[in-house]
Enzyme design. Structure first.
Site, PDB file in Angstrom:
ATOM      1  N   HIS A  72       6.855  37.187 -42.582  1.00 28.89           N
ATOM      2  CA  HIS A  72       7.471  35.858 -42.478  1.00 28.89           C
ATOM      3  C   HIS A  72       7.514  35.183 -43.849  1.00 28.89           C
ATOM      4  O   HIS A  72       8.549  34.618 -44.238  1.00 28.89           O
ATOM      5  CB  HIS A  72       6.670  35.012 -41.483  1.00 28.89           C
ATOM      6  N   GLU A  73       6.407  35.260 -44.596  1.00 30.57           N
ATOM      7  CA  GLU A  73       6.366  34.657 -45.932  1.00 30.57           C
ATOM      8  C   GLU A  73       7.335  35.355 -46.886  1.00 30.57           C
ATOM      9  O   GLU A  73       7.982  34.704 -47.711  1.00 30.57           O
ATOM     10  CB  GLU A  73       4.934  34.717 -46.487  1.00 30.57           C
TER      11      GLU A  73
ATOM     12  N   HIS B  91      10.783  34.025 -46.455  1.00 33.75           N
ATOM     13  CA  HIS B  91      11.059  32.789 -47.205  1.00 33.75           C
ATOM     14  C   HIS B  91      11.531  33.125 -48.619  1.00 33.75           C
ATOM     15  O   HIS B  91      12.474  32.510 -49.134  1.00 33.75           O
ATOM     16  CB  HIS B  91       9.800  31.929 -47.270  1.00 33.75           C
TER      17      HIS B  91
ATOM     18  N   GLU C 240      12.362  28.114 -41.254  1.00 41.89           N
ATOM     19  CA  GLU C 240      11.315  28.811 -40.500  1.00 41.89           C
ATOM     20  C   GLU C 240      11.930  29.814 -39.524  1.00 41.89           C
ATOM     21  O   GLU C 240      11.426  30.924 -39.366  1.00 41.89           O
ATOM     22  CB  GLU C 240      10.430  27.811 -39.762  1.00 41.89           C
TER      23      GLU C 240
END
Length: 410
Positions: free
Chosen positions: A276-277, A280, A354
């Site tokens: 997930h990071e 980004h 997100e």
């Protein structure tokens, strides 16, 4: 407009913002005991769910009391010419406008910190302690306070001194120089925050060799993400709550995992959080957020430049001598409604980002692992599973847990 009219306008803004915040909190509190959605039914065992409700209620009551005390204190400060009093103290030390401004804001900062310390202490050592979150010692609490004040004095004081100097030097164009200064500072902090600031408060160590590091490196290689810096931070020094974050750009980029995260999640779940990071970074969210923040800062400073020369701002706060630092206080309150709107827009962007980061993790790793990690993290922090939509709309920088799971399962 007269100074008296502006004074009461400032008071009205302060009260209205407080009422709006309290109203949203009450709406949210009414949802605490709502039935948990079916997709989240496995997050809490019954006993833990009751504990989460109790935790939310205690925090709601605590915020209501502390925010009301803060409002009353602020109003008394306004009605008894507190700003004029502090301005007079600052002027008794020097005739230099930069020194006067530094002393003025220094007194406000330290005074505000002293007044807020009892509530911060109670929140950590009573509320967080009673619910099993606190790991902070009294010594660490006060050392953190001292470090925070020193850091703010050095960095904040230095920037403030330059801003006042720019104003004295250029008057109407000071906002351009200030904008450039803050833009450079923001970029610098984004690049080196983890190296320069975090070590003042926490210990960071490279993630040791083993299954977790090997799995992370294998994933990074698979998605073409160069990752040489994986650190573990001793978050357990202060709290049991877990987190992970991405920082830096280029060769300075790094992933930081809380030791509590490694303790709470298994390897696949940790890699899913990391995916997930990485999402980004791959979607350039860090750069976009930095640019948006700099643009909003420019807007704020430009509007400030239109009003800061107006002596009405100082007179409204009971100061007869027009002053940049007094005008800055009045402007900050006048700008609050605009700041709420821009903050709302930034939250909308953040929630969209997100979803995009979740989609990246879903498509490059294991969505089930991310779902289970989100559920565990929510459970371990006693998160609210049934927030009010209005509260989410105004305050949440992330989608709710339910919204994220629905998106991940699509």
């Amino acid at each position: 407009m007269t100074p008296t009219t502006l004074f009461y306008l400032l008071i009205a803004i302060i009260i209205c913002m407080h009422v709006l915040d309290i109203a949203l909190d009450f709406l949210n509190a009414k949802r605490y005991t709502d039935k948990i959605p079916q997709k989240l039914s496995d997050v809490y065992p019954e006993e833990e769910y009751q504990k989460s409700i109790a935790y939310k209620k205690v925090n709601h009551r605590f915020k209501l009391i502390t925010s009301t005390i803060s409002l009353i204190t602020t109003l008394l400060f306004f009605f008894f010419d507190g700003f004029a009093w502090i301005d007079a103290i600052a002027r008794s030390f020097s005739d230099n406008t930069i020194i006067i401004g530094l002393i003025f804001f220094g007194i406000i900062m330290i005074g505000g910190d002293i007044l807020s310390t009892p509530s911060a202490y109670y929140r950590i050592f009573v509320i967080e302690e009673n619910f099993g979150f606190n790991k902070t010692t009294v010594k660490t609490f006060f050392i953190d306070k001292i470090k925070g004040i020193l850091m703010m004095s050095i960095m904040g004081g230095g920037i403030l001194a330059l801003i006042i100097w720019f104003y004295e030097l250029t008057t109407e164009d000071f906002w351009l120089y200030t904008w450039a200064l803050i833009a450079v500072f923001s970029l610098f902090m984004n690049m080196f925050y983890a190296k320069l600031i975090v070590p003042l408060f926490n210990k960071q160590t490279p993630l040791e060799e083993g299954e977790l590091r090997n799995t992370i490196e294998a994933y990074a290689k698979k998605v073409g993400f160069t990752l040489n810096n994986i650190f573990v931070i001793d978050g357990s020094k202060r709290s049991t709550k877990a987190n992970a974050y991405f920082s830096g750009l280029g060769s300075e980029k790094r992933i930081t995992l809380y030791d509590t995260l490694i303790k709470d999640l298994d390897t696949e779940e940790i890699v899913a959080v990391l995916a997930h990071e990485v999402g980004h970074y791959k979607r350039k969210h860090i750069i976009i957020n930095l640019c948006l923040s700099i643009l909003l800062t420019g807007l704020t400073l430009w509007v400030l430049s239109l009003f800061i020369n107006n002596s009405l701002l100082s007179e409204a706060l009971g100061v007869t001598t027009p002053s940049f630092h007094i005008g800055l206080i009045a402007y900050g309150i006048l700008y609050t409604p605009i700041s709420e709107i821009t903050g709302l827009l930034m939250n909308l962007v953040s929630r969209a980002f997100e979803y995009q980061a979740d989609d990246y993790a879903k498509n490059t790793y294991k969505p089930d692992a991310l779902v289970s990690s989100l559920k565990k993290l929510s459970k371990n922090s006693l998160s609210n599973l049934t927030p009010h939509p209005a509260y989410v709309f105004m305050h949440y920088s992330h989608p709710t847990l339910l919204q994220r799971i629905i998106n991940l399962e699509q």
